[in-house]
Structures are given as C-alpha cells and as structure tokens.
Write a protein that holds these residues in place. Structure first.
Motif, mmCIF file in Angstrom:
data_model
loop_
_atom_site.group_PDB
_atom_site.id
_atom_site.type_symbol
_atom_site.label_atom_id
_atom_site.label_comp_id
_atom_site.label_asym_id
_atom_site.label_seq_id
_atom_site.Cartn_x
_atom_site.Cartn_y
_atom_site.Cartn_z
ATOM 1 N N GLN A 58 13.474 -1.320 -0.267
ATOM 2 C CA GLN A 58 13.306 -1.672 1.143
ATOM 3 C C GLN A 58 11.939 -2.310 1.384
ATOM 4 O O GLN A 58 11.780 -3.075 2.331
ATOM 5 C CB GLN A 58 13.460 -0.422 2.002
ATOM 6 C CG GLN A 58 14.842 0.214 1.926
ATOM 7 C CD GLN A 58 14.852 1.628 2.471
ATOM 8 O OE1 GLN A 58 14.390 2.560 1.812
ATOM 9 N NE2 GLN A 58 15.369 1.795 3.675
ATOM 10 N N PHE A 59 10.976 -1.964 0.549
ATOM 11 C CA PHE A 59 9.639 -2.569 0.615
ATOM 12 C C PHE A 59 9.170 -2.909 -0.792
ATOM 13 O O PHE A 59 9.433 -2.165 -1.738
ATOM 14 C CB PHE A 59 8.635 -1.622 1.270
ATOM 15 C CG PHE A 59 8.343 -1.987 2.706
ATOM 16 C CD1 PHE A 59 7.227 -2.747 3.036
ATOM 17 C CD2 PHE A 59 9.205 -1.598 3.713
ATOM 18 C CE1 PHE A 59 6.972 -3.093 4.349
ATOM 19 C CE2 PHE A 59 8.958 -1.940 5.038
ATOM 20 C CZ PHE A 59 7.834 -2.688 5.357
ATOM 21 N N ILE B 59 1.406 1.587 1.982
ATOM 22 C CA ILE B 59 2.729 2.192 2.173
ATOM 23 C C ILE B 59 2.654 3.340 3.168
ATOM 24 O O ILE B 59 3.593 3.572 3.951
ATOM 25 C CB ILE B 59 3.312 2.650 0.826
ATOM 26 C CG1 ILE B 59 3.659 1.428 -0.028
ATOM 27 C CG2 ILE B 59 4.559 3.520 1.025
ATOM 28 C CD1 ILE B 59 4.675 0.479 0.599
ATOM 29 N N GLY C 221 9.461 -6.693 4.723
ATOM 30 C CA GLY C 221 9.383 -5.597 3.766
ATOM 31 C C GLY C 221 8.488 -5.932 2.585
ATOM 32 O O GLY C 221 8.812 -5.621 1.444
ATOM 33 N N VAL D 132 3.004 1.806 6.443
ATOM 34 C CA VAL D 132 4.407 1.469 6.680
ATOM 35 C C VAL D 132 5.177 2.707 7.140
ATOM 36 O O VAL D 132 5.954 2.656 8.109
ATOM 37 C CB VAL D 132 5.038 0.872 5.408
ATOM 38 C CG1 VAL D 132 6.557 0.752 5.558
ATOM 39 C CG2 VAL D 132 4.430 -0.493 5.094
#
Length: 527
Positions: free
Chosen positions: A152-153, A200, A183, A203
């Motif tokens: 997803q990232f 992250i 992403g 995120v």
C-alpha cells in the motif's frame, strides 16, 4: 512524467537484474560489509556512519499537496507542502538514479501488528545496511503472508542522490517527501536511516485516526497481570530505556496504535539511543546489540568494540534491532487497554517535579503542550538542550491537527479510567549547566511505583507552578528530590525560572484556541 508512467518505471526497476529482494539479515550483513558500507563490531552487529546527517532533517520534510488529503493536513512549518509537479519531477530523477545502480535491495513487510489495521510496505534501498535496518525495524512477514503481500506504501530511498534546491524545489540537497495519494515516500540526500521509520509513522498518524484508532508516539510494556503502561515522550526523554524493564514484557519502544481492542505496536523492532549505554544500567538494550543489529555513528576501537561514551560523531548514536532481541517481549506485539500513562519530559529548566499525578484536564493540557528539551543530536544543529513544545509529544510526525489526537486521548482516559503521570527525566537542583540530570535509578523507582499502584492514595503536596500533585515520599527516592524547589539551593532562582517556564507554557498554549476553558484553566500553570 505522469503518475502512471512513474508507476511503470518503478515496476520496471523492480523487475531488473539489480534487484535483491527479501534477503535475510545474514545476507544483508554480508552485503553491507562487502560493499564497504559498514563494518562489523566484536559482537557481529553492523556499524555504519551517516556523514553530515546524523539525525532527522525536519526542514527537508514535505507532504505532497494533493486531493483529497490536502483538506485534512495541518499545513505549516511541520507539514510543509510541495506541489505534485515538483514531487513527480524529483521522483523521476531518483528512479533514473537508482536505475544506474548495480544492486538495489527490496524489503516487503508491514507497519502495524494488528492485522485488521496494518499497512503493507515495500522499501527500495540503495544501501544494503539501510535494507537491514528496515528488515529489523518493520514487521517481517511470514512466508505465507509474503506470497499475498501487495504494498500500500512504497519507500524509495536514494541517499547518494543529491537534490539541487534551485532546480528541484527542495530546501537543501536532502529531502523526505510523502505522497499520501500515490502511496510513495521519496527520500534522498541523507543517509540517516531513521527518516524511513519516521516517514511511515507519519503515514500511520494520518491513516489510523480515520479508522477510529489513536496513533501514539510512545513506548509500551505489560506486566504479568496484563497491566499495560504507555510512555509518551520525544527522543532522548527515556521511552526506550524505561519501557525496557526486565520485570515487564516489552510491547514496543516508539510507535503504537490504540484501538477498541487495546494497544498494538506499529513496528517490529526498536531504535534506541545508545550514547552512554552500559550493560549495568540498560542490560536489555546492551544485550540486544549483536548479530543482525545495526549501529549508527557509534565509534569503534581497533578490535571493533563500541565506545558508547564517545559522542564525537554525534550524541544521537543509535542501535536498531528486532523486538524479539529483548527477552520476554510480546510477539505479536498486541495487548489490552492501558492502566497507566506516563508523560516523559526532559526539563532542562529543572523546574518540573520528577513525578506528579495528573487530573484529566492536566493530562490534556500537558499532552497538547508536549513540553521537553530537545537533546543534543536528535536533530541537525542541536548541540545543547533547547526548550521546545512538541504537540502530543510527537509534533514532527502528526499530519492532522493536534486536537484530533488530543480528543481521542481524552476519550480513552475516560473510557478506561487510566491513571496519568508526568515524569521529569531532565534536570534537578538547578537548570542545565547548574543542576544535574535526574538519576535513572530514581526515575525507574518512581515509574515502577506508579505502574504498580503504590502511588494511589499517598500523601501529596501541590506545587506552586502548575498545581501538580507531588508525592511526599516514595520508597527508594530521597524526599528532597520529589519537590523540585527543595532541591535548589537558591530558592529565589527556582521561583524566577519557574515563572519563566510557566510564561512559556501560556504563550505556547495560545495556539489552541478551540480547546475548552476547563483544560486551559485547570490544566495549566497557576502562578
């Protein structure tokens, strides 16, 4: 170049002959040494140095201003906007740069130990030791999970690519750019590995609250009775040290989520400061630095033995290791709802008490304030403690407005009847340069007493600065330490410094105009 073409270019890159995917810790260690990126310590850990960038570079961090996420972001000096056009041009340059490398290293894994809310990741690294870092810091998939993983990232890290600010629209040669819609996390110009983990975390701080989950910059552990404790605080305040308690099981040392089921670690490893590390004071962390671990900027002697007291490269020396290197750690790292919350601050003014119990209003006030002193080395240019207010003890990593996280905390405190304590791991007997740093043994004793419920109902006295309730006696801690004013030889100097700190708190809190009056009046300074 359009987004679709950039995606195609990344896919082409990842199917090339240069890709080394999902290598083991042993293989990555061997690669890092063979390529001259790192050396081995006497215990077999990888030691790398990171050049000019020995800490995070907050002035070089950007979020791409794109719909629909741009409507949610708390734009400003922390969350600096960059246009999609600037991002795409730089992204294309970085991909071209990586396409010229002989080897690239790819890790696939997760952020978030709770399967229902975890984020699947792919990390593309120019350096083998960086890939070892993320292999140990993020959550490693099982063989079965790896078969079905769809990222997803994606982090794309190119430390040897230097941006040109005049051409590329950056602040310097270094950059960390987060595109929430694509992403992608794009990193270049800096070899400091911590940028990957913290990007992250940013995120997750955007995604989790949208699922009704509180994201937190904290460490966490649990006792034999299932009693969970959280430790909030910025780098250098003691989160990792205090949560790595031999008498309790570690859940995680830095990043967590708090859902309707309980808490979970966002990571699969630990990233501990190791300046002045000793086996006597921090045996768990000391013992975790072995084969498979990564040391950043730690000076070694000729035999490869780390000199943890040597801060000649930086005070921000670091050790990265998987969570299971800590004996008795919780795997998978999930647990129930917290019973105790500890707010950690390193007060270089020497004003705040070493421990005090907070009302809900005080807890909300101090959470929003996030007061501490930035300690040497945690960011570029910090060489001595500097007073700072980092909202929610994690302002550099919070994309959403602070009140989103604070309101969630208030709801959790009410719902689960959590005890909250403010703990000063900073200075006592005077400000920085006059007094001394609070003894770790005292702090451990106070924190254990709070978690074990030994401070419930004890006799307290109210401080004059913030109306904080300070225990009059704690077994194992000198009584004259518990009231900070008593620890100062010059009481008038304490009062002057206390007023200075209280004024700074008030000035900082003006930015929270929408916060209820009860939090402002009952939670803040009273002198």
């Amino acid at each position: 170049m359009t987004s679709s073409k950039l995606s195609d270019k990344l896919n082409d890159l990842l199917t090339g002959d240069s890709i080394r995917e999902q290598l083991s810790a042993e293989e990555l260690t061997e690669k890092a040494v063979q390529r001259g990126e790192a050396v081995l310590t006497d215990k077999g850990a990888v030691r790398a140095t990171t050049g000019a960038y020995t800490g995070r570079s907050p002035k070089d961090r950007f979020i791409v201003q794109e719909s629909p996420s741009k409507e949610d972001i708390d734009w400003g000096s922390v969350n600096k906007p960059v246009s999609p056009e600037v991002f795409e041009k730089l992204y294309a340059k970085v991909l071209a740069h990586l396409g010229e490398r002989d080897e690239l290293f790819v890790f696939n894994g997760f952020a978030g130990a709770d399967p229902e809310s975890r984020l699947s990741l792919r990390v593309v690294n120019e350096f083998a030791w960086h890939n070892l870092f993320v292999h140990q810091l993020f959550i490693r998939p099982t063989e079965e999970e790896l078969k079905g993983i769809s990222p997803q990232f994606t982090i794309v890290s190119a430390p040897t690519f230097k941006a040109d600010p005049e051409i590329d629209g950056t602040n310097s040669e270094a950059f960390v750019m987060i595109s929430l819609e694509r992403g992608i996390v794009l990193i270049g110009g800096t070899e400091y590995a911590g940028e990957m983990k913290k990007s992250i975390f940013s995120v997750m701080n955007y995604l989790l609250p949208k699922k009704g989950i509180m994201s937190m910059h904290c460490s966490s552990n649990v006792g034999d009775e299932g009693d969970v404790a959280l430790f909030f605080g910025l780098s250098g305040t003691g989160k990792t040290t205090l949560s790595a308690d031999p008498g309790r099981r570690l859940i995680g040392d830095d990043e967590h989520g708090w859902s309707d089921k309980g808490v979970f670690n966002i990571e699969g490893g630990c990233y501990a400061k190791c300046i002045n590390l000793s086996e006597e004071k921090e045996p768990q962390i000391y013992g975790a630095i072995r084969e498979g671990s990564v040391l950043e900027n730690v000076v070694l002697d000729e035999e490869g033995i780390p000199d943890y007291d040597n801060g000649s490269l930086t005070e921000n020396t670091r050790a990265a290791y998987p969570l299971d290197y800590i004996e008795g750690s919780v795997i998978p790292s999930v647990a129930g709802h917290p019973k105790t919350i500890i707010f950690l601050t390193a007060d270089a003014f020497g004003v705040l008490p070493p421990i005090s119990k907070l009302t809900k209003e005080q807890a909300m006030y101090h959470f929003l304030s996030g007061f501490t002193s930035k300690l040497a080395g945690t960011e570029r240019g910090i060489t001595s403690p500097e007073m700072t207010f980092s909202t929610c003890f994690g302002s550099p990593f919070l994309p959403l407005p602070a009140t989103v996280y604070a309101e969630m905390l208030g709801e959790k405190i009410d719902e689960h009847g959590v005890n909250v304590y403010l703990v000063n791991t900073g200075w006592t007997g005077g400000e920085y340069g006059v007094g001394s740093r609070m003894k770790l043994s005292y702090t451990r004793t106070m924190v254990r007493a709070a978690i074990d419920g030994k401070l419930d109902g004890v006799e307290t006295e109210k401080g004059s600065v913030f109306g904080l309730e300070m225990p009059k006696a704690i077994e194992g801690v000198p009584s004259d330490v518990l009231n900070p004013r008593n620890a100062w030889a010059d009481k008038e100097a304490y009062d002057k410094k206390a007023k200075e700190l209280a004024d700074a708190f008030r000035e900082n809190f003006k930015k929270f105009g929408s916060v209820s009056e009860s939090i402002k009046t009952l939670g803040g300074p009273i002198i």
